[in-house]
Design an enzyme around this catalytic site. Sequence first.
Site, PDB file in Angstrom:
ATOM      1  N   SER A  28       0.805  -1.214   0.000  1.00 23.71           N
ATOM      2  CA  SER A  28       0.000   0.000   0.000  1.00 23.71           C
ATOM      3  C   SER A  28       0.840   1.266   0.000  1.00 23.71           C
ATOM      4  CB  SER A  28      -0.952  -0.038   1.199  1.00 23.71           C
ATOM      5  OG  SER A  28      -1.855   1.035   1.156  1.00 23.71           O
ATOM      6  N   ASP A  46       9.537   5.162 -10.649  1.00 21.47           N
ATOM      7  CA  ASP A  46       9.068   5.704 -11.929  1.00 21.47           C
ATOM      8  C   ASP A  46       9.815   6.964 -12.348  1.00 21.47           C
ATOM      9  OD1 ASP A  46       7.315   3.634 -12.113  1.00 21.47           O
ATOM     10  OD2 ASP A  46       5.488   4.846 -12.071  1.00 21.47           O
ATOM     11  N   LYS A  54      -0.584  -4.341  -3.260  1.00 19.33           N
ATOM     12  CA  LYS A  54      -1.847  -3.832  -2.730  1.00 19.33           C
ATOM     13  C   LYS A  54      -2.046  -2.410  -3.247  1.00 19.33           C
ATOM     14  CE  LYS A  54      -4.892  -2.121   0.298  1.00 19.33           C
ATOM     15  NZ  LYS A  54      -5.354  -0.727   0.266  1.00 19.33           N
TER      16      LYS A  54
END
Length: 526
Positions: A281, A292, A306
């Site tokens: 999470s 990224d 998750k």
Amino acid sequence: MVLGFNLRDSLRGKRDINTVVERNDRLEQVIDLINEKYVDSINGDHLYKDAISGILKSLDPHTVYIPAEDMQDINDDMEGGFSGIGVEFSIVRDTIEVTSVIDKGPASQVGIELGDQLIKVGDSVVAGVNITSSRIINMLKGKQKSNVSLTIKHFFSPALKQVSITRDLIPLYSVDAGIMLDRFTGMIKINRFSATTHKEFADALKRLKNDGAKQLIIDLRDNPGGYLDQATQIADELIDGNKLIVYTQGTHAAKTEYTANLKGLFEKGKVIILMDESSASASEILAGAVQDWDRGLIVGRRSFGKGLVQEPYEMGDGSELRLTVAKYYTPSGRSIQRSFAKGRAAYQADYEKRFESGELTGKDLFVLVDTTKYYTANHRVVYSGGGIKPDVYVPYDTMHISADMRNRIASAGLKTAIWDYFLTHRSKLKYRNIQTFLNSFDDEDKIIDGYLASVNPLIRRKVGKELSRPANRKYFQTHIRAQIARFLFKDNGYYAVLAEDDNVINRALELLDEGEYSDIISGKSE
């Protein structure tokens, strides 16, 4: 572990369910009818819980119902504190022994010290064979500014002393440690994302920078997540410009973007994030943004997977429904959520499947459910749908998963041997700092001898044989040193010792010291 994921993954702020949905009394009517007419007596509360569980089974694994009686502990955990006296304790030979006292907390202000024994809480004797930690915790916690009377025995005196303590807010820290691993590398370990995590992180980072940290390791292993805003604020400390950190979107939830907009504390300098199969999470939000934007490397093992956002809805009886309302997406557009199409049981058995396949212990596996390619800022390929795959894979250290060794390390016998050594040698355990302790302490074997003397003679030979193996003995010695360091320097000391023999941390340090870090970030090594 799965329960932890379920209870901690939520947005901030509760909503009243009655303001969102129109009332429908069909379920109420059925339960009332059963209560009035059923052939046998039944428990109405159990009927409600069973009915709710049945409804939620058809939804995702992270939509959960939390009974009212469980809410206080969960709220304490996530809001960063509770009302108590400010001590940690262990039960040693059926006696409550104080193993840590919070600086300037209620207990320290009345003179309670490390090594004191807790004899009574109020008029209740708390020493004896039937005492449990949960019972003691419940007795010591209470309303803020309420008083509790304790009868204690100081380590250095046979006399009993009665003190009155005024309970106050005791912090529950989500940052376990902020330590220097070498002259230029700081490490911050975060155990969850609670209401105070960003502030704790920023405070730790400032201290490390003052100590000379030029590069940073963030340890998110075993971190099940928590508040979304805390993860995005920490990402903002690392990522420059007005870059996207994460966005959420659902069928009934409009797209919401979270971007970096502040001058961060660590926008330059190498960053490595440590992750494993229990990182979920909010941990994945932070790691996904760093990966990224090619702001740093992810090292370790594939994360939990998750990528669902829960919104808490408060019921009239104090219980709560945490309902999945959106999915989150990393800056490249990928979803981290792994499939739960085969049901909750299969979803929750994922850890065992990863272990059996060898993914945790030596094979860098990542079975693609979604073969769509996504790209980092430097055009490195990343994938969606199964957790965050690390840039550098490091397997689980199989030495650390021996059931026998785990049982020995966690045994009451070893804990008692370590505690006895500490109490009897505390006057000589004087070290200027953690590094001095790491360089000087060498009494592990003496503590092992004390432990072996306490072991049942019928199995003493077996234990001695186990500890004759160099790897086992080193593992034992490391954990003994870590426990002594915790008594002396709290969690910073504990994690500083464990870091020395941590294969994931050691691999991260290698990457930071070599050109391999830059090659991976730039995409040259692909």
